[in-house]
Motif scaffolding. Sequence first.
Motif, PDB file in Angstrom:
ATOM      1  N   ASP A 168     -69.701   2.450  73.652  1.00 16.63           N
ATOM      2  CA  ASP A 168     -68.264   2.618  73.384  1.00 16.63           C
ATOM      3  C   ASP A 168     -67.585   1.309  73.013  1.00 16.63           C
ATOM      4  O   ASP A 168     -66.483   1.307  72.466  1.00 16.63           O
ATOM      5  N   ASP A 169     -68.225   0.226  73.358  1.00 21.08           N
ATOM      6  CA  ASP A 169     -67.628  -1.093  73.166  1.00 21.08           C
ATOM      7  C   ASP A 169     -68.155  -1.793  71.919  1.00 21.08           C
ATOM      8  O   ASP A 169     -67.742  -2.907  71.618  1.00 21.08           O
ATOM      9  N   PHE A 170     -69.059  -1.117  71.210  1.00 22.40           N
ATOM     10  CA  PHE A 170     -69.839  -1.833  70.195  1.00 22.40           C
ATOM     11  C   PHE A 170     -68.968  -2.509  69.132  1.00 22.40           C
ATOM     12  O   PHE A 170     -69.125  -3.691  68.851  1.00 22.40           O
ATOM     13  N   GLU A 171     -68.043  -1.763  68.550  1.00 18.57           N
ATOM     14  CA  GLU A 171     -67.228  -2.323  67.458  1.00 18.57           C
ATOM     15  C   GLU A 171     -66.403  -3.514  67.940  1.00 18.57           C
ATOM     16  O   GLU A 171     -66.290  -4.529  67.257  1.00 18.57           O
ATOM     17  N   ARG A 172     -65.839  -3.357  69.132  1.00 16.55           N
ATOM     18  CA  ARG A 172     -64.993  -4.423  69.668  1.00 16.55           C
ATOM     19  C   ARG A 172     -65.814  -5.706  69.883  1.00 16.55           C
ATOM     20  O   ARG A 172     -65.399  -6.808  69.513  1.00 16.55           O
ATOM     21  N   VAL A 173     -67.001  -5.541  70.457  1.00 17.93           N
ATOM     22  CA  VAL A 173     -67.858  -6.701  70.714  1.00 17.93           C
ATOM     23  C   VAL A 173     -68.347  -7.302  69.388  1.00 17.93           C
ATOM     24  O   VAL A 173     -68.396  -8.527  69.233  1.00 17.93           O
ATOM     25  N   ALA A 174     -68.674  -6.449  68.423  1.00 12.19           N
ATOM     26  CA  ALA A 174     -69.131  -6.951  67.118  1.00 12.19           C
ATOM     27  C   ALA A 174     -68.053  -7.838  66.501  1.00 12.19           C
ATOM     28  O   ALA A 174     -68.348  -8.914  65.969  1.00 12.19           O
ATOM     29  N   GLU A 175     -66.812  -7.398  66.580  1.00 14.70           N
ATOM     30  CA  GLU A 175     -65.718  -8.210  66.023  1.00 14.70           C
ATOM     31  C   GLU A 175     -65.629  -9.565  66.709  1.00 14.70           C
ATOM     32  O   GLU A 175     -65.462 -10.593  66.061  1.00 14.70           O
ATOM     33  N   LYS A 176     -65.753  -9.537  68.040  1.00 15.84           N
ATOM     34  CA  LYS A 176     -65.673 -10.796  68.798  1.00 15.84           C
ATOM     35  C   LYS A 176     -66.812 -11.736  68.413  1.00 15.84           C
ATOM     36  O   LYS A 176     -66.603 -12.933  68.211  1.00 15.84           O
ATOM     37  N   VAL A 177     -68.022 -11.197  68.330  1.00 21.35           N
ATOM     38  CA  VAL A 177     -69.191 -12.029  68.024  1.00 21.35           C
ATOM     39  C   VAL A 177     -69.095 -12.560  66.587  1.00 21.35           C
ATOM     40  O   VAL A 177     -69.321 -13.742  66.323  1.00 21.35           O
ATOM     41  N   ASN A 178     -68.724 -11.672  65.643  1.00 20.91           N
ATOM     42  CA  ASN A 178     -68.668 -12.078  64.239  1.00 20.91           C
ATOM     43  C   ASN A 178     -67.575 -13.103  63.968  1.00 20.91           C
ATOM     44  O   ASN A 178     -67.611 -13.786  62.949  1.00 20.91           O
ATOM     45  N   ALA A 179     -66.619 -13.206  64.874  1.00 20.79           N
ATOM     46  CA  ALA A 179     -65.538 -14.174  64.684  1.00 20.79           C
ATOM     47  C   ALA A 179     -66.049 -15.612  64.834  1.00 20.79           C
ATOM     48  O   ALA A 179     -65.400 -16.550  64.385  1.00 20.79           O
ATOM     49  N   PHE A 180     -67.225 -15.774  65.449  1.00 25.21           N
ATOM     50  CA  PHE A 180     -67.786 -17.128  65.573  1.00 25.21           C
ATOM     51  C   PHE A 180     -68.390 -17.540  64.234  1.00 25.21           C
ATOM     52  O   PHE A 180     -69.257 -16.841  63.705  1.00 25.21           O
ATOM     53  N   PRO A 181     -67.946 -18.690  63.676  1.00 21.67           N
ATOM     54  CA  PRO A 181     -68.486 -19.104  62.377  1.00 21.67           C
ATOM     55  C   PRO A 181     -69.986 -19.407  62.441  1.00 21.67           C
ATOM     56  O   PRO A 181     -70.663 -19.401  61.419  1.00 21.67           O
ATOM     57  N   GLU A 182     -70.513 -19.660  63.639  1.00 23.81           N
ATOM     58  CA  GLU A 182     -71.946 -19.976  63.775  1.00 23.81           C
ATOM     59  C   GLU A 182     -72.830 -18.739  63.665  1.00 23.81           C
ATOM     60  O   GLU A 182     -74.049 -18.852  63.588  1.00 23.81           O
ATOM     61  N   VAL A 183     -72.233 -17.547  63.693  1.00 23.09           N
ATOM     62  CA  VAL A 183     -73.020 -16.312  63.600  1.00 23.09           C
ATOM     63  C   VAL A 183     -73.281 -16.020  62.125  1.00 23.09           C
ATOM     64  O   VAL A 183     -72.354 -15.811  61.351  1.00 23.09           O
ATOM     65  N   ALA A 184     -74.562 -16.051  61.741  1.00 22.60           N
ATOM     66  CA  ALA A 184     -74.902 -15.910  60.324  1.00 22.60           C
ATOM     67  C   ALA A 184     -75.242 -14.477  59.926  1.00 22.60           C
ATOM     68  O   ALA A 184     -74.843 -14.011  58.876  1.00 22.60           O
ATOM     69  N   HIS A 185     -76.013 -13.794  60.726  1.00 25.39           N
ATOM     70  CA  HIS A 185     -76.306 -12.380  60.470  1.00 25.39           C
ATOM     71  C   HIS A 185     -76.043 -11.655  61.769  1.00 25.39           C
ATOM     72  O   HIS A 185     -76.277 -12.201  62.836  1.00 25.39           O
ATOM     73  N   ASN A 186     -75.645 -10.418  61.670  1.00 25.66           N
ATOM     74  CA  ASN A 186     -75.508  -9.618  62.889  1.00 25.66           C
ATOM     75  C   ASN A 186     -75.913  -8.184  62.564  1.00 25.66           C
ATOM     76  O   ASN A 186     -75.296  -7.546  61.731  1.00 25.66           O
ATOM     77  N   TYR A 187     -76.973  -7.715  63.197  1.00 23.80           N
ATOM     78  CA  TYR A 187     -77.483  -6.368  62.930  1.00 23.80           C
ATOM     79  C   TYR A 187     -77.392  -5.507  64.172  1.00 23.80           C
ATOM     80  O   TYR A 187     -77.706  -5.959  65.277  1.00 23.80           O
ATOM     81  N   ARG A 188     -76.992  -4.275  63.954  1.00 18.64           N
ATOM     82  CA  ARG A 188     -77.122  -3.284  65.014  1.00 18.64           C
ATOM     83  C   ARG A 188     -78.524  -2.701  64.914  1.00 18.64           C
ATOM     84  O   ARG A 188     -78.948  -2.294  63.833  1.00 18.64           O
TER      85      ARG A 188
END
Lengths: 172, 160
Positions: free
Chosen positions: B89-109
């Motif tokens: 239930d939290d996936f989208e919210r957490v994805a947004e938080k993680v992707n906001a870090f400029p150091e995150v280059a790829h993010n896959y579910r």
Amino acid sequence: MSLTSPHRDTHGEVDPQRLRALLEGGLPLTERPWQALAEQCGMSEAEVLAWVERWQREGLIKRMGLVVRHHALGIRANAMVVWDLPDAAVAEVGRRLAAEPAVTLCYRRRRCSPEWPYNLFCMIHGTRRERVLAVLGDIIERQELQDIPHRVLFSLKAYKQCGGRYTREDQP
Amino acid sequence: MNVARAHRPEPAELDAADRRIVNRLQEGLPLVPSPYAAVAAELSLSEGELLYRLERLLEAGVLSRFGPMYHAERLGGGLTLAALEVPEDDFERVAEKVNAFPEVAHNYRREHRLNMWFVLATETPQRIAEVIEAIEAATGLAVFNMPKQEEFHVRLHLPV
């Protein structure tokens, strides 16, 4: 700084930073691409080639390559296959898996036991999941990995795919 | 099933010559004054045809630009693969938080209990630990950090 009179130090060396930045933008599709870059950063073609050769030799750059965008080719099944191998066997199996044509990346990574015991990661891509699983089954049989615990993690969605600070290939 | 899937563009069609070009060029471009002419000769194509086909493949989005493939670690940077176990239930919210870090280059579910997998690329190796701490603080979840210990070389990135 004018492009025709670059900043050279006392040894007559050009600062390669500008070349680095230009390389990031990609090599032009022209008959003499290195010459085109040379003109833009005030070096000679030979100097540009010498810098790129040196960076490759020193291992800063693996190669001047291109990346295939799987998605545009309809390659939409992307499987990260992870294995729990004895430490003594991981290097040998890693080399064997990397030699498989279907395997596009193969890394040994740190285990996160007990939740995540897997220490060898490889990527297999294909147009359909069934196809990827069939290829994997064939690899397991030929490489005699039936007794090695493994998991297949298909990707469902890519949330962020930016290159970051430097060109990188798809990372498992 | 997300909505975007319904609007996917049709996959690009490659003919036999395109495939030979893509497979050859994934190995890298030779460091000679006329690299495209050299590759064209290897593939029994004219240089003009090779350049024309490459332009088409770039436009179709099948290929990225010719660029340097860097060894992040040897540039002095840090690179790691990390994963989170995110409540559905939290996936989208957490994805947004993680992707906001400029150091995150790829993010896959991905389909697993550990369902979020991302690559961190930082200016220095020390910075990895700082970013992981910051992600844990922002999400309230434990980050599994799996740095690369050895790379086994594949000859081709992706045979097409």
